[in-house]
Scaffold this motif. Structure first.
Motif, PDB file in Angstrom:
ATOM      1  N   ILE A 115      23.735 -67.832  19.188  1.00 48.53           N
ATOM      2  CA  ILE A 115      22.925 -68.133  20.362  1.00 48.53           C
ATOM      3  C   ILE A 115      22.544 -66.840  21.076  1.00 48.53           C
ATOM      4  O   ILE A 115      23.106 -65.782  20.817  1.00 48.53           O
ATOM      5  N   LYS A 116      21.591 -66.972  21.983  1.00 53.18           N
ATOM      6  CA  LYS A 116      21.206 -65.859  22.859  1.00 53.18           C
ATOM      7  C   LYS A 116      21.632 -66.250  24.270  1.00 53.18           C
ATOM      8  O   LYS A 116      21.397 -67.381  24.701  1.00 53.18           O
ATOM      9  N   VAL A 117      22.255 -65.308  24.969  1.00 50.22           N
ATOM     10  CA  VAL A 117      22.707 -65.550  26.337  1.00 50.22           C
ATOM     11  C   VAL A 117      22.058 -64.512  27.243  1.00 50.22           C
ATOM     12  O   VAL A 117      22.083 -63.319  26.952  1.00 50.22           O
ATOM     13  N   GLU A 118      21.468 -64.996  28.341  1.00 51.02           N
ATOM     14  CA  GLU A 118      20.790 -64.124  29.300  1.00 51.02           C
ATOM     15  C   GLU A 118      21.488 -64.198  30.657  1.00 51.02           C
ATOM     16  O   GLU A 118      21.845 -65.285  31.112  1.00 51.02           O
ATOM     17  N   PHE A 119      21.681 -63.036  31.268  1.00 45.23           N
ATOM     18  CA  PHE A 119      22.251 -62.937  32.614  1.00 45.23           C
ATOM     19  C   PHE A 119      21.174 -62.334  33.502  1.00 45.23           C
ATOM     20  O   PHE A 119      20.857 -61.151  33.381  1.00 45.23           O
ATOM     21  N   LEU A 120      20.623 -63.136  34.414  1.00 46.93           N
ATOM     22  CA  LEU A 120      19.457 -62.731  35.195  1.00 46.93           C
ATOM     23  C   LEU A 120      19.750 -62.773  36.692  1.00 46.93           C
ATOM     24  O   LEU A 120      20.787 -63.276  37.121  1.00 46.93           O
ATOM     25  N   GLY A 121      18.838 -62.256  37.489  1.00 47.86           N
ATOM     26  CA  GLY A 121      18.974 -62.293  38.939  1.00 47.86           C
ATOM     27  C   GLY A 121      20.104 -61.431  39.461  1.00 47.86           C
ATOM     28  O   GLY A 121      20.699 -61.730  40.492  1.00 47.86           O
ATOM     29  N   GLY A 122      20.430 -60.375  38.724  1.00 42.76           N
ATOM     30  CA  GLY A 122      21.502 -59.482  39.142  1.00 42.76           C
ATOM     31  C   GLY A 122      22.857 -59.857  38.572  1.00 42.76           C
ATOM     32  O   GLY A 122      23.832 -59.129  38.739  1.00 42.76           O
TER      33      GLY A 122
ATOM     34  N   ARG B 177      21.444 -57.454  30.081  1.00 39.60           N
ATOM     35  CA  ARG B 177      20.856 -58.750  30.438  1.00 39.60           C
ATOM     36  C   ARG B 177      20.871 -59.757  29.296  1.00 39.60           C
ATOM     37  O   ARG B 177      21.031 -60.949  29.543  1.00 39.60           O
ATOM     38  N   VAL B 178      20.655 -59.317  28.068  1.00 39.99           N
ATOM     39  CA  VAL B 178      20.524 -60.244  26.945  1.00 39.99           C
ATOM     40  C   VAL B 178      21.570 -59.915  25.883  1.00 39.99           C
ATOM     41  O   VAL B 178      21.742 -58.749  25.512  1.00 39.99           O
TER      42      VAL B 178
ATOM     43  N   ASP C 169      36.117 -73.320  40.277  1.00 38.64           N
ATOM     44  CA  ASP C 169      36.688 -74.626  39.939  1.00 38.64           C
ATOM     45  C   ASP C 169      36.379 -75.039  38.498  1.00 38.64           C
ATOM     46  O   ASP C 169      35.961 -76.160  38.231  1.00 38.64           O
ATOM     47  N   GLU C 170      36.561 -74.096  37.578  1.00 39.09           N
ATOM     48  CA  GLU C 170      36.391 -74.320  36.138  1.00 39.09           C
ATOM     49  C   GLU C 170      34.970 -74.727  35.734  1.00 39.09           C
ATOM     50  O   GLU C 170      34.758 -75.398  34.724  1.00 39.09           O
ATOM     51  N   SER C 171      33.999 -74.331  36.533  1.00 39.19           N
ATOM     52  CA  SER C 171      32.597 -74.585  36.200  1.00 39.19           C
ATOM     53  C   SER C 171      31.771 -73.378  36.643  1.00 39.19           C
ATOM     54  O   SER C 171      32.281 -72.468  37.292  1.00 39.19           O
ATOM     55  N   ILE C 172      30.508 -73.400  36.278  1.00 34.86           N
ATOM     56  CA  ILE C 172      29.606 -72.334  36.714  1.00 34.86           C
ATOM     57  C   ILE C 172      29.492 -72.412  38.237  1.00 34.86           C
ATOM     58  O   ILE C 172      29.314 -73.492  38.806  1.00 34.86           O
ATOM     59  N   ARG C 173      29.589 -71.274  38.873  1.00 32.43           N
ATOM     60  CA  ARG C 173      29.550 -71.211  40.344  1.00 32.43           C
ATOM     61  C   ARG C 173      28.228 -71.764  40.876  1.00 32.43           C
ATOM     62  O   ARG C 173      27.159 -71.497  40.322  1.00 32.43           O
ATOM     63  N   PRO C 174      28.312 -72.557  41.967  1.00 30.81           N
ATOM     64  CA  PRO C 174      27.078 -72.979  42.636  1.00 30.81           C
ATOM     65  C   PRO C 174      26.273 -71.733  43.028  1.00 30.81           C
ATOM     66  O   PRO C 174      26.838 -70.721  43.408  1.00 30.81           O
ATOM     67  N   GLY C 175      24.975 -71.815  42.917  1.00 31.35           N
ATOM     68  CA  GLY C 175      24.131 -70.656  43.193  1.00 31.35           C
ATOM     69  C   GLY C 175      23.725 -69.927  41.931  1.00 31.35           C
ATOM     70  O   GLY C 175      22.953 -68.980  41.976  1.00 31.35           O
ATOM     71  N   ILE C 176      24.249 -70.372  40.789  1.00 36.54           N
ATOM     72  CA  ILE C 176      23.823 -69.826  39.497  1.00 36.54           C
ATOM     73  C   ILE C 176      23.086 -70.925  38.757  1.00 36.54           C
ATOM     74  O   ILE C 176      23.655 -71.976  38.442  1.00 36.54           O
ATOM     75  N   ILE C 177      21.800 -70.701  38.541  1.00 36.06           N
ATOM     76  CA  ILE C 177      20.992 -71.657  37.784  1.00 36.06           C
ATOM     77  C   ILE C 177      21.334 -71.472  36.310  1.00 36.06           C
ATOM     78  O   ILE C 177      21.265 -70.363  35.781  1.00 36.06           O
ATOM     79  N   THR C 178      21.708 -72.565  35.668  1.00 32.69           N
ATOM     80  CA  THR C 178      22.066 -72.521  34.254  1.00 32.69           C
ATOM     81  C   THR C 178      21.047 -73.335  33.472  1.00 32.69           C
ATOM     82  O   THR C 178      20.854 -74.526  33.743  1.00 32.69           O
ATOM     83  N   LEU C 179      20.390 -72.660  32.536  1.00 32.34           N
ATOM     84  CA  LEU C 179      19.382 -73.314  31.708  1.00 32.34           C
ATOM     85  C   LEU C 179      19.800 -73.271  30.248  1.00 32.34           C
ATOM     86  O   LEU C 179      20.319 -72.261  29.768  1.00 32.34           O
ATOM     87  N   ILE C 180      19.546 -74.372  29.563  1.00 38.90           N
ATOM     88  CA  ILE C 180      19.759 -74.467  28.122  1.00 38.90           C
ATOM     89  C   ILE C 180      18.382 -74.682  27.514  1.00 38.90           C
ATOM     90  O   ILE C 180      17.764 -75.723  27.740  1.00 38.90           O
TER      91      ILE C 180
ATOM     92  N   ILE D 182      20.756 -69.663  26.269  1.00 35.56           N
ATOM     93  CA  ILE D 182      21.465 -70.058  27.466  1.00 35.56           C
ATOM     94  C   ILE D 182      21.208 -68.995  28.527  1.00 35.56           C
ATOM     95  O   ILE D 182      21.489 -67.813  28.302  1.00 35.56           O
ATOM     96  N   SER D 183      20.650 -69.401  29.656  1.00 34.25           N
ATOM     97  CA  SER D 183      20.307 -68.457  30.723  1.00 34.25           C
ATOM     98  C   SER D 183      21.110 -68.763  31.980  1.00 34.25           C
ATOM     99  O   SER D 183      21.202 -69.925  32.397  1.00 34.25           O
ATOM    100  N   PHE D 184      21.686 -67.718  32.550  1.00 37.95           N
ATOM    101  CA  PHE D 184      22.392 -67.816  33.820  1.00 37.95           C
ATOM    102  C   PHE D 184      21.636 -66.932  34.801  1.00 37.95           C
ATOM    103  O   PHE D 184      21.505 -65.729  34.581  1.00 37.95           O
ATOM    104  N   THR D 185      21.123 -67.523  35.889  1.00 40.30           N
ATOM    105  CA  THR D 185      20.358 -66.773  36.872  1.00 40.30           C
ATOM    106  C   THR D 185      20.981 -66.945  38.245  1.00 40.30           C
ATOM    107  O   THR D 185      21.071 -68.069  38.753  1.00 40.30           O
ATOM    108  N   SER D 186      21.394 -65.854  38.853  1.00 38.56           N
ATOM    109  CA  SER D 186      21.974 -65.905  40.180  1.00 38.56           C
ATOM    110  C   SER D 186      20.871 -66.060  41.225  1.00 38.56           C
ATOM    111  O   SER D 186      19.856 -65.371  41.163  1.00 38.56           O
ATOM    112  N   THR D 187      21.111 -66.963  42.159  1.00 43.26           N
ATOM    113  CA  THR D 187      20.192 -67.098  43.287  1.00 43.26           C
ATOM    114  C   THR D 187      20.796 -66.466  44.540  1.00 43.26           C
ATOM    115  O   THR D 187      20.208 -66.512  45.605  1.00 43.26           O
ATOM    116  N   LEU D 188      21.993 -65.899  44.384  1.00 49.65           N
ATOM    117  CA  LEU D 188      22.692 -65.281  45.508  1.00 49.65           C
ATOM    118  C   LEU D 188      22.470 -63.772  45.469  1.00 49.65           C
ATOM    119  O   LEU D 188      22.717 -63.138  44.446  1.00 49.65           O
TER     120      LEU D 188
END
Length: 98
Positions: free
Chosen positions: A4-11, A20-21, A57-68, A89-95
């Protein structure tokens, strides 16, 4: 095995050495998003203090948009989503600090 490809965006790339990728291969045949998150926390995030930036709490933190594959993970089963070869799989921080 799933590739898979994993992206970390928004800082958010700051928790994974500012890369990032990432192309990732998980050795588990029926790998879920939970397996990927476990891998990210154990193998990719070097500073243990940064795990709380990504997980709550064992999940992706609120404020991180997770896209598949450009679809909200909530529509795909969240942590139980079973990944397939070629998924993005993209993780984008909105914080943002200020």
């Amino acid at each position: 095995m799933v590739k898979i490809k994993v992206e970390f965006l928004g800082g958010l790339d700051v928790v994974v050495d500012k890369v990032r990728v990432h192309d990732i291969t998980l050795d588990k045949k029926d790998a879920t998003l939970r397996d990927l998150v476990d891998y990210i926390c154990s193998d990719m995030i070097k500073n243990p203090n940064d795990i709380e930036v990504f997980i709550e709490d064992e999940s992706i933190r609120p404020g991180i948009i997770t896209l598949i594959n450009d679809t909200d993970w909530e529509l795909e089963g969240e942590m139980e989503y079973e990944m397939e070869d070629g998924d993005v799989i993209s993780f984008t921080s909105t914080l943002h600090g200020g």
